[in-house]
Design a protein around this motif. Structure first.
Motif, mmCIF file in Angstrom:
data_model
loop_
_atom_site.group_PDB
_atom_site.id
_atom_site.type_symbol
_atom_site.label_atom_id
_atom_site.label_comp_id
_atom_site.label_asym_id
_atom_site.label_seq_id
_atom_site.Cartn_x
_atom_site.Cartn_y
_atom_site.Cartn_z
ATOM 1 N N HIS A 280 -7.108 -1.143 -0.222
ATOM 2 C CA HIS A 280 -7.256 -1.455 1.202
ATOM 3 C C HIS A 280 -8.329 -2.525 1.412
ATOM 4 N N MET B 86 0.835 -1.202 0.000
ATOM 5 C CA MET B 86 0.000 0.000 0.000
ATOM 6 C C MET B 86 0.867 1.247 0.000
ATOM 7 N N LEU C 110 -7.271 3.609 -4.227
ATOM 8 C CA LEU C 110 -6.546 3.248 -3.006
ATOM 9 C C LEU C 110 -7.477 2.541 -2.014
ATOM 10 N N SER D 82 -8.155 6.959 3.110
ATOM 11 C CA SER D 82 -7.707 6.838 1.720
ATOM 12 C C SER D 82 -8.693 7.525 0.775
ATOM 13 N N ASN E 82 -6.923 -2.486 7.908
ATOM 14 C CA ASN E 82 -7.020 -2.076 6.511
ATOM 15 C C ASN E 82 -8.378 -1.452 6.226
#
Length: 135
Positions: free
Chosen positions: A85, A17, A81, A112, A105
């Motif tokens: 996640h 990430m 993004l 994000s 996450n």
């Protein structure tokens, strides 16, 4: 314990990430207008690299500019993004040991999607951030 979680996180999710955030940040920094978005991507990327022991809080000084910027971010970068996640979170939740990392996450999806107007603080400083109106 947080160091152990961070090390496991680094190998299973954090490094990948982080690479995604760095790539997005470099793309944003190609233009002068995108530099604030690139800086936000780098900041959140380093949080994604080593998240345990820190939290994201809202900045008390964030205003309409952050809200408008988050719309552009959401469309151009945030959704991708967030998918990253979500995907890594699901993969981590397949195993019992990975469940805490998968849940972490999922918690990172919010930041994000809308990183502008947020700040990353150590857990010990969260109470002072809330006291100053950051949340």
């Amino acid at each position: 314990m947080k160091t152990l979680l961070n090390l496991i996180w680094l190998v299973l999710s954090g490094f990948w990430m982080w690479l995604a955030y760095m790539f997005v940040g470099i793309l944003w920094c190609i233009t002068v207008v995108g530099i604030p978005f690139g800086i936000a991507s780098f900041r959140i990327g380093f949080f994604a690299l080593w998240p345990f022991g820190r939290q994201v809080v809202k900045k008390p000084t964030a205003g309409a500019g952050s809200a408008i910027g988050n719309i552009f971010w959401f469309i151009l970068s945030g959704i991708w993004l967030a998918i990253g996640h979500a995907f890594t979170g699901v993969l981590l939740c397949i195993t019992v040991i990975g469940i805490p990392l998968g849940l972490a996450n999922f918690k990172m999806i919010e930041v994000s999607l809308m990183p502008l107007g947020r700040d990353i603080v150590p857990n010990r400083d969260v109470n002072s951030a809330f006291a100053s109106g950051a949340a």
